[in-house]
Design a protein around this motif. Structure first.
Motif, PDB file in Angstrom:
ATOM      1  N   LYS A 160     -31.962  -6.981 -27.843  1.00 18.16           N
ATOM      2  CA  LYS A 160     -32.178  -5.539 -27.729  1.00 18.16           C
ATOM      3  C   LYS A 160     -31.315  -4.949 -26.612  1.00 18.16           C
ATOM      4  N   THR A 161     -30.081  -5.340 -26.602  1.00 18.96           N
ATOM      5  CA  THR A 161     -29.172  -4.940 -25.527  1.00 18.96           C
ATOM      6  C   THR A 161     -27.829  -4.514 -26.103  1.00 18.96           C
ATOM      7  N   VAL A 162     -27.266  -3.475 -25.507  1.00 11.38           N
ATOM      8  CA  VAL A 162     -25.911  -3.052 -25.834  1.00 11.38           C
ATOM      9  C   VAL A 162     -25.083  -3.145 -24.567  1.00 11.38           C
ATOM     10  N   TYR A 163     -23.818  -3.516 -24.730  1.00  5.46           N
ATOM     11  CA  TYR A 163     -22.939  -3.752 -23.591  1.00  5.46           C
ATOM     12  C   TYR A 163     -21.708  -2.845 -23.657  1.00  5.46           C
ATOM     13  N   LEU A 164     -21.131  -2.612 -22.504  1.00  3.17           N
ATOM     14  CA  LEU A 164     -19.843  -1.943 -22.437  1.00  3.17           C
ATOM     15  C   LEU A 164     -18.988  -2.715 -21.440  1.00  3.17           C
ATOM     16  N   GLN A 165     -18.036  -3.466 -21.967  1.00  2.00           N
ATOM     17  CA  GLN A 165     -17.089  -4.185 -21.130  1.00  2.00           C
ATOM     18  C   GLN A 165     -15.940  -3.238 -20.799  1.00  2.00           C
ATOM     19  N   MET A 166     -15.704  -3.030 -19.524  1.00  2.00           N
ATOM     20  CA  MET A 166     -14.686  -2.084 -19.083  1.00  2.00           C
ATOM     21  C   MET A 166     -13.630  -2.826 -18.279  1.00  2.00           C
ATOM     22  N   ASN A 167     -12.416  -2.834 -18.770  1.00  2.00           N
ATOM     23  CA  ASN A 167     -11.298  -3.493 -18.100  1.00  2.00           C
ATOM     24  C   ASN A 167     -10.252  -2.459 -17.691  1.00  2.00           C
ATOM     25  N   SER A 168      -9.370  -2.867 -16.812  1.00  2.00           N
ATOM     26  CA  SER A 168      -8.276  -1.997 -16.348  1.00  2.00           C
ATOM     27  C   SER A 168      -8.813  -0.630 -15.929  1.00  2.00           C
ATOM     28  N   LEU A 169      -9.842  -0.639 -15.129  1.00  2.00           N
ATOM     29  CA  LEU A 169     -10.496   0.607 -14.748  1.00  2.00           C
ATOM     30  C   LEU A 169      -9.583   1.494 -13.929  1.00  2.00           C
ATOM     31  N   LYS A 170      -9.744   2.801 -14.128  1.00  2.00           N
ATOM     32  CA  LYS A 170      -8.947   3.803 -13.450  1.00  2.00           C
ATOM     33  C   LYS A 170      -9.868   4.735 -12.663  1.00  2.00           C
ATOM     34  N   PRO A 171      -9.359   5.376 -11.633  1.00  2.00           N
ATOM     35  CA  PRO A 171     -10.208   6.320 -10.887  1.00  2.00           C
ATOM     36  C   PRO A 171     -10.827   7.390 -11.786  1.00  2.00           C
ATOM     37  N   GLU A 172     -10.133   7.786 -12.828  1.00  2.00           N
ATOM     38  CA  GLU A 172     -10.680   8.813 -13.722  1.00  2.00           C
ATOM     39  C   GLU A 172     -11.830   8.302 -14.583  1.00  2.00           C
ATOM     40  N   ASP A 173     -12.120   7.010 -14.530  1.00  2.00           N
ATOM     41  CA  ASP A 173     -13.297   6.468 -15.215  1.00  2.00           C
ATOM     42  C   ASP A 173     -14.563   6.639 -14.370  1.00  2.00           C
ATOM     43  N   THR A 174     -14.414   7.105 -13.151  1.00  2.00           N
ATOM     44  CA  THR A 174     -15.568   7.319 -12.282  1.00  2.00           C
ATOM     45  C   THR A 174     -16.525   8.334 -12.894  1.00  2.00           C
ATOM     46  N   ALA A 175     -17.782   7.941 -13.044  1.00  2.00           N
ATOM     47  CA  ALA A 175     -18.781   8.799 -13.682  1.00  2.00           C
ATOM     48  C   ALA A 175     -20.120   8.084 -13.683  1.00  2.00           C
ATOM     49  N   VAL A 176     -21.152   8.832 -14.022  1.00  2.00           N
ATOM     50  CA  VAL A 176     -22.427   8.216 -14.374  1.00  2.00           C
ATOM     51  C   VAL A 176     -22.350   7.879 -15.866  1.00  2.00           C
ATOM     52  N   TYR A 177     -22.636   6.641 -16.190  1.00  2.00           N
ATOM     53  CA  TYR A 177     -22.570   6.177 -17.576  1.00  2.00           C
ATOM     54  C   TYR A 177     -23.987   6.107 -18.146  1.00  2.00           C
ATOM     55  N   TYR A 178     -24.132   6.714 -19.328  1.00  2.00           N
ATOM     56  CA  TYR A 178     -25.431   6.801 -19.978  1.00  2.00           C
ATOM     57  C   TYR A 178     -25.429   6.039 -21.296  1.00  2.00           C
ATOM     58  N   CYS A 179     -26.489   5.310 -21.522  1.00  2.00           N
ATOM     59  CA  CYS A 179     -26.733   4.668 -22.806  1.00  2.00           C
ATOM     60  C   CYS A 179     -27.441   5.668 -23.713  1.00  2.00           C
TER      61      CYS A 179
END
Length: 123
Positions: free
Chosen positions: A77-96
């Motif tokens: 019962k889990t969903v994932y988000l693998q995030m690679n090569s992160l950039k400053p513009e990816d800065t945020a609150v992430y919501y499921c």
């Protein structure tokens, strides 16, 4: 009904990687299309990625294609988000996000939200 709780957000340097997790409660997780959205300070909440009930259909917003990967484990019962090569513009609150039967790609389609997890990418 389903309750969602995200985890995995933290401060990371540009170019680094993070894996976000979203744990769901309830017995009917497999009927929900799942997604990830994000909201940066002063901006509207935006779509990031979504996955269908079986995992057979996946979609991403253009800015994360090739860098982010969404997946799900219905047994856990889990969903994932693998995030690679992160950039400053990816800065945020992430919501499921969850939507019954279909994948959520717009905020108006979401039936259930998690409280969010902060991702900060330093340059």
């Amino acid at each position: 009904q389903v309750q969602l709780v995200e985890s995995g957000g933290r401060l990371v340097q540009a170019g680094g990687s993070l894996r976000l997790s979203c744990a769901a409660s309830g017995r009917t997780f497999s009927i929900y299309g799942m997604g990830w959205f994000r909201q940066a300070p002063g901006k509207e909440r935006e779509f990031v990625a979504a996955i269908s009930r079986s995992g057979g259909s996946i979609t991403y917003t253009d800015s994360v294609k090739g860098r982010f990967t969404i997946s799900r484990d219905n047994a856990k019962k889990t969903v994932y988000l693998q995030m690679n090569s992160l950039k400053p513009e990816d800065t945020a609150v992430y919501y499921c996000a969850a939507r019954g039967w279909s994948i959520p790609t717009m905020t108006g389609e979401v039936e259930y939200w998690g409280p969010g997890t902060q991702v900060t990418v330093s340059s």
